[in-house]
Design an enzyme around this catalytic site. Structure first.
Site, PDB file in Angstrom:
ATOM      1  N   SER A 119      58.473 -46.401 -27.697  1.00 15.09           N
ATOM      2  CA  SER A 119      60.264 -46.101 -28.383  1.00 15.09           C
ATOM      3  C   SER A 119      61.161 -45.375 -27.836  1.00 15.09           C
ATOM      4  CB  SER A 119      59.528 -45.657 -29.833  1.00 15.09           C
ATOM      5  OG  SER A 119      58.912 -47.098 -30.807  1.00 15.09           O
ATOM      6  N   ASN A 190      66.015 -47.761 -31.579  1.00 13.05           N
ATOM      7  CA  ASN A 190      66.168 -47.193 -31.802  1.00 13.05           C
ATOM      8  C   ASN A 190      67.277 -45.967 -32.415  1.00 13.05           C
ATOM      9  OD1 ASN A 190      63.565 -47.230 -33.329  1.00 13.05           O
ATOM     10  ND2 ASN A 190      63.055 -47.375 -30.996  1.00 13.05           N
TER      11      ASN A 190
HETATM   12  P1  NAD Z   1      48.533 -46.308 -32.719  1.00 14.44           P
HETATM   13  O1  NAD Z   1      48.636 -45.401 -33.008  1.00 14.44           O
HETATM   14  O2  NAD Z   1      48.338 -47.765 -33.503  1.00 14.44           O
HETATM   15  O3  NAD Z   1      47.879 -47.378 -31.319  1.00 14.44           O
HETATM   16  C1  NAD Z   1      47.897 -45.963 -29.635  1.00 14.44           C
HETATM   17  C2  NAD Z   1      46.234 -46.111 -29.368  1.00 14.44           C
HETATM   18  O4  NAD Z   1      46.435 -45.870 -27.887  1.00 14.44           O
HETATM   19  C3  NAD Z   1      45.178 -45.664 -29.894  1.00 14.44           C
HETATM   20  O5  NAD Z   1      44.503 -47.112 -30.209  1.00 14.44           O
HETATM   21  C4  NAD Z   1      44.454 -44.844 -29.050  1.00 14.44           C
HETATM   22  O6  NAD Z   1      43.440 -45.279 -28.633  1.00 14.44           O
HETATM   23  C5  NAD Z   1      45.084 -45.747 -27.832  1.00 14.44           C
HETATM   24  N1  NAD Z   1      44.888 -44.545 -26.745  1.00 14.44           N
HETATM   25  C6  NAD Z   1      45.516 -43.631 -26.839  1.00 14.44           C
HETATM   26  N2  NAD Z   1      45.123 -42.757 -25.397  1.00 14.44           N
HETATM   27  C7  NAD Z   1      44.804 -43.533 -24.685  1.00 14.44           C
HETATM   28  C8  NAD Z   1      44.454 -43.411 -23.052  1.00 14.44           C
HETATM   29  N3  NAD Z   1      44.514 -42.101 -22.656  1.00 14.44           N
HETATM   30  N4  NAD Z   1      44.037 -44.464 -22.293  1.00 14.44           N
HETATM   31  C9  NAD Z   1      44.145 -45.777 -23.759  1.00 14.44           C
HETATM   32  N5  NAD Z   1      44.530 -45.931 -24.894  1.00 14.44           N
HETATM   33  C10 NAD Z   1      44.887 -44.275 -25.454  1.00 14.44           C
HETATM   34  O7  NAD Z   1      50.521 -46.585 -31.549  1.00 14.44           O
HETATM   35  P2  NAD Z   1      50.943 -47.950 -31.881  1.00 14.44           P
HETATM   36  O8  NAD Z   1      52.032 -47.770 -33.040  1.00 14.44           O
HETATM   37  O9  NAD Z   1      50.086 -49.080 -31.590  1.00 14.44           O
HETATM   38  O10 NAD Z   1      51.902 -47.633 -30.313  1.00 14.44           O
HETATM   39  C11 NAD Z   1      52.095 -47.163 -28.975  1.00 14.44           C
HETATM   40  C12 NAD Z   1      53.511 -47.709 -28.277  1.00 14.44           C
HETATM   41  O11 NAD Z   1      54.577 -48.210 -28.964  1.00 14.44           O
HETATM   42  C13 NAD Z   1      53.936 -45.783 -28.705  1.00 14.44           C
HETATM   43  O12 NAD Z   1      54.584 -45.775 -27.109  1.00 14.44           O
HETATM   44  C14 NAD Z   1      55.194 -46.181 -29.578  1.00 14.44           C
HETATM   45  O13 NAD Z   1      56.130 -45.778 -29.978  1.00 14.44           O
HETATM   46  C15 NAD Z   1      55.494 -48.451 -29.420  1.00 14.44           C
HETATM   47  N6  NAD Z   1      55.987 -48.777 -30.927  1.00 14.44           N
HETATM   48  C16 NAD Z   1      55.448 -48.748 -31.873  1.00 14.44           C
HETATM   49  C17 NAD Z   1      55.852 -49.491 -32.615  1.00 14.44           C
HETATM   50  C18 NAD Z   1      55.345 -49.117 -34.361  1.00 14.44           C
HETATM   51  O14 NAD Z   1      56.092 -49.705 -35.472  1.00 14.44           O
HETATM   52  N7  NAD Z   1      54.376 -49.088 -34.259  1.00 14.44           N
HETATM   53  C19 NAD Z   1      57.157 -50.307 -32.345  1.00 14.44           C
HETATM   54  C20 NAD Z   1      57.357 -50.463 -31.066  1.00 14.44           C
HETATM   55  C21 NAD Z   1      57.094 -49.865 -30.287  1.00 14.44           C
END
Ligand code: NAD
Length: 296
Positions: A119, A190
């Site tokens: 993000s 953002n």
């Molecule tokens: P989340 O916490 O729901 O999921 C993250 C996942 O990554 C978890 O399942 C965790 O187990 C896994 N993980 C952690 N370390 C890891 C590793 N070394 N190898 C493999 N998997 C690993 O987070 P999210 O909300 O899905 O966000 C993920 C990305 O997307 C972030 O960079 C976030 O900024 C971005 N993002 C989020 C949103 C939102 O609305 N949530 C929107 C756009 C972008």
């Protein structure tokens, strides 16, 4: 372009990204360090396909084919070895992403494009952790991925024009609308959204208006589908806090400093929908939106 895609991280965004690629005929390897999270992701994707069937947008047969396109891997080595494109959607933490990209760079085929769904973390910084800066790019999907049309495509300092072209084409192939932007803190989405959310929280903090009033003004007055406080709960208050810190550090401008109320809520573990409480109260099975007792 790529037919074989690896998605790293099977959380909120990772499972949505896997869903969309699988539905469009790509072979998807979904990797997560947590087995429980992989199981949860498959269950979630199945539930979301069932929703699409109920709406009549896909058939039972298409669901079966799409699900068969997804393989879950708890192990990065197997998960990326055949990838033409890797999309990283792991936890928003700069140190973790730099380590992950070093690892992915050493394990994925040399010609693979490496994309991140971050993000706010600098694409240029992530690319610098690899030996293929020209092939690293931001592919910022919006939540929920199967529903939202936008993909913010972010060029790192060294991203080649050819890689940008391929990712733009690929996004269109997924039925999305790509917008190409450059790599500065918060990109576009953002950089504009988070100061608005922060200002809404500051307005609440200063007693200018209550939760419902702030959200209603923005919904009815600006035709936003969701007020900024409800949206902050949906995104996750911890995520909002970390993005504001990226903007604050990146520009060195106090206008991006997270509101003290946001800091307190994150410290207290009130993270919005995912923790059951933020500006609103979320109880399983209760669809009615209710302001948290703290703000009534
Ligand atoms: P989340 O916490 O729901 O999921 C993250 C996942 O990554 C978890 O399942 C965790 O187990 C896994 N993980 C952690 N370390 C890891 C590793 N070394 N190898 C493999 N998997 C690993 O987070 P999210 O909300 O899905 O966000 C993920 C990305 O997307 C972030 O960079 C976030 O900024 C971005 N993002 C989020 C949103 C939102 O609305 N949530 C929107 C756009 C972008």
């Amino acid at each position: 372009m790529a037919q074989s895609v690896s998605v790293i991280g099977a959380g909120t965004m990772g499972n949505g990204i896997a869903h969309v690629f699988a539905q469009n005929g790509f072979k998807v390897s979904m990797v997560d360090v947590s087995l429980a999270q992989l199981d949860k992701a498959i269950a979630n994707i199945t539930k979301n396909f069932d929703r699409q069937i109920a709406k009549g947008t896909i058939t039972e047969e298409q669901k079966k084919t799409a699900l068969a396109n997804i393989t879950a891997y708890p192990d990065m080595v197997e998960g990326v070895k055949n990838a033409e494109l890797v999309i990283e959607a792991a936890t928003e933490n700069a140190g973790l992403k730099l380590e992950l990209f070093k690892q992915i760079d050493s394990l994925a085929p040399k010609e693979a494009i490496l994309a991140t769904n971050t993000s706010s973390i600098s694409i240029t910084k992530i690319a610098a952790a690899t030996g293929r800066q020209g092939k690293v790019i931001g592919m910022h999907f919006m939540n929920p991925v199967p529903v939202m049309k936008l993909v913010e495509v972010i060029n790192g300092y060294g991203t080649t024009k050819e890689v940008t072209r391929q990712i733009v084409e690929l996004s269109k192939q997924l039925g999305k609308i790509p917008c190409v932007v450059n790599d500065y803190p918060g990109f576009i989405a953002n950089r504009i959204l988070m100061p608005m959310i922060n200002e809404a929280i500051c307005s609440l903090y200063e007693g200018v208006a209550g939760v419902e009033e702030i959200d209603t003004v923005m919904k009815l007055g600006m035709a936003h589908p969701m007020g900024p406080l409800q949206l902050a709960d949906f995104i996750g208050l911890d995520v909002c806090y970390s993005i504001l810190n990226v903007l604050y550090d990146g520009f060195g401008n106090p206008k991006y400093a997270p509101c003290p109320l946001l800091v307190n809520m994150v410290t207290a573990g009130k993270l919005g929908v995912k923790s059951g409480e933020g500006f609103y109260q979320y109880e399983a099975g209760n669809k009615e939106l209710r302001v948290s007792a703290r703000f009534q």
